[in-house]
Enzyme design. Sequence first.
Site, mmCIF file in Angstrom:
data_model
loop_
_atom_site.group_PDB
_atom_site.id
_atom_site.type_symbol
_atom_site.label_atom_id
_atom_site.label_comp_id
_atom_site.label_asym_id
_atom_site.label_seq_id
_atom_site.Cartn_x
_atom_site.Cartn_y
_atom_site.Cartn_z
ATOM 1 N N ASP A 104 -27.946 65.764 -1.137
ATOM 2 C CA ASP A 104 -28.622 64.570 -1.825
ATOM 3 C C ASP A 104 -28.982 65.331 -2.734
ATOM 4 O OD1 ASP A 104 -28.228 61.371 -3.187
ATOM 5 O OD2 ASP A 104 -30.251 61.241 -1.973
ATOM 6 N N ASP A 163 -28.323 56.998 8.483
ATOM 7 C CA ASP A 163 -29.347 55.488 9.138
ATOM 8 C C ASP A 163 -29.461 55.691 7.267
ATOM 9 O OD1 ASP A 163 -31.267 57.580 8.663
ATOM 10 O OD2 ASP A 163 -32.045 55.791 9.220
ATOM 11 N N VAL A 180 -25.049 55.483 1.681
ATOM 12 C CA VAL A 180 -24.309 55.145 2.669
ATOM 13 C C VAL A 180 -24.851 56.000 4.277
ATOM 14 C CG1 VAL A 180 -22.159 56.337 1.689
ATOM 15 C CG2 VAL A 180 -23.820 57.988 2.761
ATOM 16 N N LYS A 201 -23.224 64.678 -2.939
ATOM 17 C CA LYS A 201 -23.569 63.182 -4.207
ATOM 18 C C LYS A 201 -23.936 64.188 -5.123
ATOM 19 C CE LYS A 201 -26.046 59.543 -1.554
ATOM 20 N NZ LYS A 201 -27.293 58.875 -1.116
ATOM 21 N N ARG A 254 -26.199 54.578 13.079
ATOM 22 C CA ARG A 254 -25.934 56.282 12.979
ATOM 23 C C ARG A 254 -24.486 56.070 13.230
ATOM 24 N NH1 ARG A 254 -29.971 59.359 11.415
ATOM 25 N NH2 ARG A 254 -32.397 58.677 11.466
ATOM 26 N N LYS A 256 -32.105 63.997 12.264
ATOM 27 C CA LYS A 256 -31.304 63.173 13.926
ATOM 28 C C LYS A 256 -29.633 63.372 12.699
ATOM 29 C CE LYS A 256 -34.928 60.410 15.083
ATOM 30 N NZ LYS A 256 -35.462 59.193 15.407
ATOM 31 N N GLY A 257 -29.580 62.993 11.158
ATOM 32 C CA GLY A 257 -28.419 62.624 10.615
ATOM 33 C C GLY A 257 -26.719 63.773 11.061
HETATM 34 P P1 IMP Z 1 -32.324 64.938 0.004
HETATM 35 O O1 IMP Z 1 -33.279 65.898 0.364
HETATM 36 O O2 IMP Z 1 -32.722 64.477 -1.425
HETATM 37 O O3 IMP Z 1 -30.691 66.617 -0.649
HETATM 38 O O4 IMP Z 1 -31.862 64.212 1.249
HETATM 39 C C1 IMP Z 1 -31.049 65.029 1.839
HETATM 40 C C2 IMP Z 1 -32.026 64.009 2.989
HETATM 41 O O5 IMP Z 1 -31.897 62.405 2.879
HETATM 42 C C3 IMP Z 1 -30.679 63.584 3.779
HETATM 43 O O6 IMP Z 1 -30.266 65.363 5.365
HETATM 44 C C4 IMP Z 1 -30.440 62.825 4.511
HETATM 45 O O7 IMP Z 1 -30.871 62.510 5.681
HETATM 46 C C5 IMP Z 1 -31.117 61.512 3.954
HETATM 47 N N1 IMP Z 1 -29.656 61.082 2.844
HETATM 48 C C6 IMP Z 1 -29.738 61.046 1.885
HETATM 49 N N2 IMP Z 1 -28.940 60.455 1.065
HETATM 50 C C7 IMP Z 1 -28.648 59.539 2.298
HETATM 51 C C8 IMP Z 1 -27.809 58.527 2.357
HETATM 52 O O8 IMP Z 1 -26.816 57.860 1.221
HETATM 53 N N3 IMP Z 1 -27.636 58.109 3.110
HETATM 54 C C9 IMP Z 1 -28.673 58.167 4.456
HETATM 55 N N4 IMP Z 1 -29.287 59.660 4.566
HETATM 56 C C10 IMP Z 1 -29.623 59.599 3.288
#
Ligand code: IMP
Length: 175
Positions: free
Chosen positions: A104, A160, A154, A132, A166, A44-45
């Site tokens: 992330d 969220d 964040v 990040k 959101r 949803k982000g």
């Molecule tokens: P990754 O697989 O660790 O890169 O995480 C990706 C998903 O985790 C993102 O699309 C977000 O939905 C969620 N996410 C990661 N960091 C944050 C944050 O700081 N705030 C909110 N959602 C996050």
Amino acid sequence: MDPNEPRIRTLITEGQITARIRELGAEITRDYTGRHLVLLCVLKGSFMFTADLARAISLPMRIEFLGLRSYGDGTRSTGVVQITQDLTQPIAGEDVIVVEDIVDTGLTLNYLLDLLRARGPRSVRVCTLLHKPARTKQPIRIDYLGFTVEDQFVVGYGLDCGQRYRNLGYVGVVE
Ligand code: IMP
């Protein structure tokens, strides 16, 4: 205001987001001149980012939505991803831009890119509002980046915490 409500410290203002999206939209428009795009919104982000980015791009496009659920403990992802809502049309032969809220660890996007490439698009690029880098586990090529953020959780502008925040027009940190 409820004194028990957590305070949100602004990290990136609405004005900064708007200005950066205008630049990203112009860059994408230049890079894809003469082509049709598929803008792929990862739910949803990235719903808010996609809505604004789409309006900043002056090209013919189709907008698709992909629902993903990442398994993790809420703030940490494991890279195991389930598709909760799939695309409505094939992407074979198409120029696709995946629109993400935040990269992330990179695990979710890495999984998603493998999955999309198996469907035979002409090209796949990544546009993310936030990155990040301190948390990278799986390096990903990011073609269009809004902002780099430090290692903190964040919220806002689509992102969220437990499904809240959101709807904020800016990006902030829960204090
Ligand atoms: P990754 O697989 O660790 O890169 O995480 C990706 C998903 O985790 C993102 O699309 C977000 O939905 C969620 N996410 C990661 N960091 C944050 C944050 O700081 N705030 C909110 N959602 C996050």
